[in-house]
Write a protein that holds these residues in place. Structure first.
Motif, PDB file in Angstrom:
ATOM      1  N   VAL A  23     -11.960  50.717   2.376  1.00 26.75           N
ATOM      2  CA  VAL A  23     -12.401  51.911   1.793  1.00 26.75           C
ATOM      3  C   VAL A  23     -13.784  52.281   2.207  1.00 26.75           C
ATOM      4  O   VAL A  23     -14.257  53.447   2.617  1.00 26.75           O
ATOM      5  CB  VAL A  23     -12.168  51.962   0.294  1.00 26.75           C
ATOM      6  CG1 VAL A  23     -12.961  53.142  -0.254  1.00 26.75           C
ATOM      7  CG2 VAL A  23     -10.540  52.275   0.197  1.00 26.75           C
ATOM      8  N   ALA A  24     -14.741  51.218   2.008  1.00 25.15           N
ATOM      9  CA  ALA A  24     -16.195  51.332   2.514  1.00 25.15           C
ATOM     10  C   ALA A  24     -16.350  51.741   3.817  1.00 25.15           C
ATOM     11  O   ALA A  24     -17.176  52.742   4.041  1.00 25.15           O
ATOM     12  CB  ALA A  24     -16.891  49.989   2.229  1.00 25.15           C
ATOM     13  N   VAL A  25     -15.353  51.277   4.878  1.00 25.61           N
ATOM     14  CA  VAL A  25     -15.706  51.572   6.133  1.00 25.61           C
ATOM     15  C   VAL A  25     -15.163  53.132   6.295  1.00 25.61           C
ATOM     16  O   VAL A  25     -15.722  53.985   7.117  1.00 25.61           O
ATOM     17  CB  VAL A  25     -14.701  50.754   6.993  1.00 25.61           C
ATOM     18  CG1 VAL A  25     -14.492  51.160   8.540  1.00 25.61           C
ATOM     19  CG2 VAL A  25     -15.205  49.268   7.177  1.00 25.61           C
ATOM     20  N   VAL A  29     -17.205  56.712   7.826  1.00 25.36           N
ATOM     21  CA  VAL A  29     -16.447  57.346   8.923  1.00 25.36           C
ATOM     22  C   VAL A  29     -16.342  59.008   8.522  1.00 25.36           C
ATOM     23  O   VAL A  29     -16.629  59.617   9.278  1.00 25.36           O
ATOM     24  CB  VAL A  29     -15.294  56.826   9.503  1.00 25.36           C
ATOM     25  CG1 VAL A  29     -14.548  57.580  10.529  1.00 25.36           C
ATOM     26  CG2 VAL A  29     -15.253  55.292  10.253  1.00 25.36           C
ATOM     27  N   VAL A  30     -15.598  59.090   7.352  1.00 25.75           N
ATOM     28  CA  VAL A  30     -15.494  60.459   7.009  1.00 25.75           C
ATOM     29  C   VAL A  30     -16.753  61.263   6.535  1.00 25.75           C
ATOM     30  O   VAL A  30     -16.772  62.269   6.637  1.00 25.75           O
ATOM     31  CB  VAL A  30     -14.526  60.543   5.719  1.00 25.75           C
ATOM     32  CG1 VAL A  30     -14.332  61.744   5.315  1.00 25.75           C
ATOM     33  CG2 VAL A  30     -13.440  59.832   6.244  1.00 25.75           C
ATOM     34  N   ARG A  31     -17.549  60.510   5.747  1.00 24.40           N
ATOM     35  CA  ARG A  31     -19.069  60.885   5.349  1.00 24.40           C
ATOM     36  C   ARG A  31     -18.788  62.489   4.393  1.00 24.40           C
ATOM     37  O   ARG A  31     -19.577  63.212   4.575  1.00 24.40           O
ATOM     38  CB  ARG A  31     -19.907  61.191   6.446  1.00 24.40           C
ATOM     39  CG  ARG A  31     -20.164  60.030   7.252  1.00 24.40           C
ATOM     40  CD  ARG A  31     -20.910  60.286   8.438  1.00 24.40           C
ATOM     41  NE  ARG A  31     -22.294  60.506   8.158  1.00 24.40           N
ATOM     42  CZ  ARG A  31     -23.299  59.571   7.789  1.00 24.40           C
ATOM     43  NH1 ARG A  31     -23.017  58.307   7.882  1.00 24.40           N
ATOM     44  NH2 ARG A  31     -24.502  59.895   7.620  1.00 24.40           N
ATOM     45  N   ARG A  32     -17.708  62.281   3.688  1.00 26.22           N
ATOM     46  CA  ARG A  32     -17.553  63.689   2.699  1.00 26.22           C
ATOM     47  C   ARG A  32     -18.700  63.197   1.631  1.00 26.22           C
ATOM     48  O   ARG A  32     -18.518  62.455   0.846  1.00 26.22           O
ATOM     49  CB  ARG A  32     -16.134  63.621   2.220  1.00 26.22           C
ATOM     50  CG  ARG A  32     -15.831  64.592   1.182  1.00 26.22           C
ATOM     51  CD  ARG A  32     -14.391  64.461   0.687  1.00 26.22           C
ATOM     52  NE  ARG A  32     -14.174  65.904   0.074  1.00 26.22           N
ATOM     53  CZ  ARG A  32     -12.782  65.923  -0.490  1.00 26.22           C
ATOM     54  NH1 ARG A  32     -12.013  64.883  -0.446  1.00 26.22           N
ATOM     55  NH2 ARG A  32     -12.726  67.231  -1.002  1.00 26.22           N
ATOM     56  N   PRO A  33     -19.544  64.603   1.413  1.00 30.32           N
ATOM     57  CA  PRO A  33     -20.314  64.487   0.290  1.00 30.32           C
ATOM     58  C   PRO A  33     -19.835  64.561  -1.031  1.00 30.32           C
ATOM     59  O   PRO A  33     -18.403  65.174  -1.207  1.00 30.32           O
ATOM     60  CB  PRO A  33     -21.140  65.747   0.500  1.00 30.32           C
ATOM     61  CG  PRO A  33     -20.476  66.698   1.393  1.00 30.32           C
ATOM     62  CD  PRO A  33     -19.380  65.836   2.062  1.00 30.32           C
ATOM     63  N   ARG A  34     -20.434  64.169  -2.224  1.00 30.05           N
ATOM     64  CA  ARG A  34     -19.878  64.288  -3.624  1.00 30.05           C
ATOM     65  C   ARG A  34     -19.847  65.411  -4.083  1.00 30.05           C
ATOM     66  O   ARG A  34     -20.518  66.410  -3.649  1.00 30.05           O
ATOM     67  CB  ARG A  34     -20.744  63.209  -4.435  1.00 30.05           C
ATOM     68  CG  ARG A  34     -20.908  62.079  -3.953  1.00 30.05           C
ATOM     69  CD  ARG A  34     -20.343  60.883  -5.053  1.00 30.05           C
ATOM     70  NE  ARG A  34     -20.462  59.684  -4.660  1.00 30.05           N
ATOM     71  CZ  ARG A  34     -19.504  58.899  -4.994  1.00 30.05           C
ATOM     72  NH1 ARG A  34     -18.528  59.095  -5.807  1.00 30.05           N
ATOM     73  NH2 ARG A  34     -19.462  57.420  -4.494  1.00 30.05           N
ATOM     74  N   TYR A  53     -15.287  60.283  -0.218  1.00 28.21           N
ATOM     75  CA  TYR A  53     -13.996  60.139   0.131  1.00 28.21           C
ATOM     76  C   TYR A  53     -13.873  58.779   0.910  1.00 28.21           C
ATOM     77  O   TYR A  53     -14.509  58.558   1.934  1.00 28.21           O
ATOM     78  CB  TYR A  53     -13.607  61.185   1.200  1.00 28.21           C
ATOM     79  CG  TYR A  53     -12.086  61.077   1.449  1.00 28.21           C
ATOM     80  CD1 TYR A  53     -11.046  61.437   0.887  1.00 28.21           C
ATOM     81  CD2 TYR A  53     -11.667  60.385   2.815  1.00 28.21           C
ATOM     82  CE1 TYR A  53      -9.737  61.602   1.340  1.00 28.21           C
ATOM     83  CE2 TYR A  53     -10.525  60.332   3.153  1.00 28.21           C
ATOM     84  CZ  TYR A  53      -9.506  60.833   2.323  1.00 28.21           C
ATOM     85  OH  TYR A  53      -8.279  60.673   2.916  1.00 28.21           O
ATOM     86  N   PRO A  54     -12.987  57.826   0.632  1.00 32.39           N
ATOM     87  CA  PRO A  54     -12.105  57.904  -0.734  1.00 32.39           C
ATOM     88  C   PRO A  54     -12.845  57.004  -1.736  1.00 32.39           C
ATOM     89  O   PRO A  54     -13.742  56.520  -1.597  1.00 32.39           O
ATOM     90  CB  PRO A  54     -10.691  57.062  -0.241  1.00 32.39           C
ATOM     91  CG  PRO A  54     -11.364  56.042   1.052  1.00 32.39           C
ATOM     92  CD  PRO A  54     -12.490  56.913   1.430  1.00 32.39           C
ATOM     93  N   SER A  55     -12.157  57.141  -2.933  1.00 36.13           N
ATOM     94  CA  SER A  55     -13.095  56.694  -4.241  1.00 36.13           C
ATOM     95  C   SER A  55     -12.980  54.834  -4.174  1.00 36.13           C
ATOM     96  O   SER A  55     -11.833  54.375  -4.241  1.00 36.13           O
ATOM     97  CB  SER A  55     -12.252  57.020  -5.533  1.00 36.13           C
ATOM     98  OG  SER A  55     -12.685  56.459  -6.697  1.00 36.13           O
ATOM     99  N   GLY A  56     -14.051  54.592  -4.298  1.00 38.43           N
ATOM    100  CA  GLY A  56     -13.995  53.071  -4.171  1.00 38.43           C
ATOM    101  C   GLY A  56     -13.440  52.531  -5.664  1.00 38.43           C
ATOM    102  O   GLY A  56     -12.990  51.271  -5.474  1.00 38.43           O
TER     103      GLY A  56
END
Length: 143
Positions: A23-25, A29-34, A53-56
């Motif tokens: 998920v951290a990787v 890769v996706v880099r979606r802002p909060r 994205y996604p939720s850790g």
């Protein structure tokens, strides 16, 4: 802990760490802002600097619950397995809801974790059971 087995502990650690690391990787890769914290009526938490994205947290809860379920003794009754699955689902759903409720994630962030982690965890459990001697992992769940 009950069995005091280092091997079972190592399996549990791997079954939690690998999906959580995955998920951290994906986050990098996706880099979606909060979500925008300014839109909340009462901001409960400080604005995190990591991506959304996604939720850790949801991924960790899902991986932890699946690891515990896979570590149940093979002699566990169907009722106890069902109860364990129901409790695990409750923990994961409560974690997912809380992350959205405090404004740290979009609903799709937590949904992605709930959909990505189970197949990865079960595949990992199957690989572990085939490569390391079995000392308590459930064959019924990973088979």
């Amino acid at each position: 802990m009950v069995r005091r087995s280092l091997l079972v502990g190592a399996r549990l650690a791997v079954m939690i760490a690998v999906p959580w690391g995955f998920v951290a990787v994906v986050k990098l890769v996706v880099r979606r802002p909060r979500p925008d914290g300014d839109l909340l009526l009462h901001q409960l938490l400080a604005e995190p600097t990591s991506f959304s994205y996604p939720s850790g947290h949801t991924a960790f809860a899902t991986a932890l619950c699946l690891a515990i379920l896979c570590a149940l003794p093979a002699a566990t009754t169907r009722f106890r397995i069902g109860l364990g699955i129901a409790l695990a689902a409750l923990v994961v759903l409560a974690t997912a809801w809380s992350r959205v409720a405090v404004g740290m994630h979009y609903s799709t962030d937590v949904l992605a974790s709930m959909l990505l982690i189970p197949p990865l965890s079960l595949l990992l459990a199957r690989i572990i059971t085939r490569t390391v001697p079995d000392h308590g992992f459930r064959d019924r769940i990973v088979a």
